[in-house]
Design an enzyme around this catalytic site. Structure first.
Site, short mmCIF file in Angstrom:
data_model
loop_
_atom_site.label_atom_id
_atom_site.label_comp_id
_atom_site.label_asym_id
_atom_site.label_seq_id
_atom_site.Cartn_x
_atom_site.Cartn_y
_atom_site.Cartn_z
N PRO A 200 0.79 -1.23 0.00
CG PRO A 200 -0.89 -1.55 1.59
CD PRO A 200 0.35 -2.17 1.04
CG ASN A 201 -0.42 4.34 1.09
OD1 ASN A 201 -1.31 4.92 0.47
ND2 ASN A 201 -0.63 3.77 2.27
NE ARG B 45 4.07 6.84 1.45
CZ ARG B 45 4.15 5.64 2.03
NH1 ARG B 45 4.57 4.59 1.31
NH2 ARG B 45 3.83 5.47 3.28
CE1 TYR C 267 8.60 5.65 3.10
CE2 TYR C 267 6.97 7.42 3.31
CZ TYR C 267 7.49 6.21 3.73
OH TYR C 267 6.90 5.55 4.78
CG ASN D 106 8.39 -1.61 0.93
OD1 ASN D 106 7.73 -1.67 1.96
ND2 ASN D 106 9.02 -0.51 0.55
CB ALA E 41 1.11 0.58 6.70
CD GLU F 264 10.41 -6.68 6.95
OE1 GLU F 264 10.92 -7.63 7.60
OE2 GLU F 264 9.78 -5.75 7.48
CG HIS G 119 10.74 -1.62 5.34
ND1 HIS G 119 9.38 -1.59 5.11
CD2 HIS G 119 10.98 -2.76 6.03
CE1 HIS G 119 8.83 -2.67 5.65
NE2 HIS G 119 9.78 -3.40 6.21
NE ARG H 242 9.14 6.86 8.93
CZ ARG H 242 8.26 6.62 7.95
NH1 ARG H 242 8.47 5.61 7.11
NH2 ARG H 242 7.20 7.38 7.79
C1 DQA Z 1 7.80 1.55 4.24
C2 DQA Z 1 7.77 1.78 5.76
C3 DQA Z 1 6.37 1.53 6.32
O1 DQA Z 1 6.36 1.76 7.72
C4 DQA Z 1 5.37 2.45 5.66
O2 DQA Z 1 4.07 2.17 6.13
C5 DQA Z 1 5.44 2.40 4.17
C6 DQA Z 1 6.75 2.39 3.54
C7 DQA Z 1 9.17 1.90 3.65
O3 DQA Z 1 9.46 1.46 2.54
O4 DQA Z 1 9.96 2.64 4.27
O5 DQA Z 1 4.43 2.46 3.49
O6 DQA Z 1 7.56 0.18 4.00
#
Ligand code: DQA
Length: 145
Positions: free
Chosen positions: A9-10, A17, A22, A73, A76, A97, A99, A106
């Site tokens: 997501p996102n 964002r 990011y 990735n 959230a 995994e 990020h 954070r």
């Molecule tokens: C993320 C870190 C997560 O906490 C966040 O919700 C994201 C992006 C990252 O790539 O840093 O959506 O996965």
């Protein structure tokens, strides 16, 4: 080596964002960077992004048999999706995994990854390089076998 890359997501909102966290590069920039990197590394990638938890599970269940590894990735979902943890555990290929940001430095809720125990490694806080390091790690792992 065939690697399945999944972004949750996102992540499609990269560049829009929270650029202070990011960066300004877009999701397309990420995909293009990874495809170029993979070509040089002689690795074949298939890259997905979805905002839906169940769709991630469907993608993994439907496609894992064509891949030697997963890079994920989960966005959230990282912090609460036991369904995703169970899905990664269900398939007989390793997952890494990744990020973009350093989830350990954070908000407190980001410190916990419920998917980490289902993964062979977690790479955080290196931007796009988190993904390319995951590719390198999986390549090295494959050579040892
Ligand atoms: C993320 C870190 C997560 O906490 C966040 O919700 C994201 C992006 C990252 O790539 O840093 O959506 O996965």
């Amino acid at each position: 080596m065939n690697i399945l890359i999944i972004n949750g997501p996102n992540l499609n909102f990269l560049g829009i964002r929270e650029p202070e966290i990011y960066g300004h590069k877009t999701y397309n920039d990420l995909v293009n960077h990874l495809l170029e990197y993979a070509e040089d590394a002689n690795v074949s990638l298939e890259i997905y992004q979805t905002n839906h938890e169940g769709e991630i599970i469907d993608i993994i269940q439907d496609n894992y048999h064509r891949f030697q590894a997963i890079i994920i990735n989960p966005g959230a979902l990282t912090h609460y999706s036991y369904a995703l943890h169970d899905c990664l555990k269900s398939v007989p290929i390793p997952s890494v995994e990744v990020h973009l940001s350093d989830i350990n430095n954070r908000e407190p809720f980001r410190k916990l990854s419920v998917v980490a125990p289902a993964c062979v490694a977690t790479i955080v806080g290196k931007g796009f390089q988190s993904y390319t390091e995951a590719i390198d790690l999986l390549k090295r792992g494959q050579k040892k076998i």
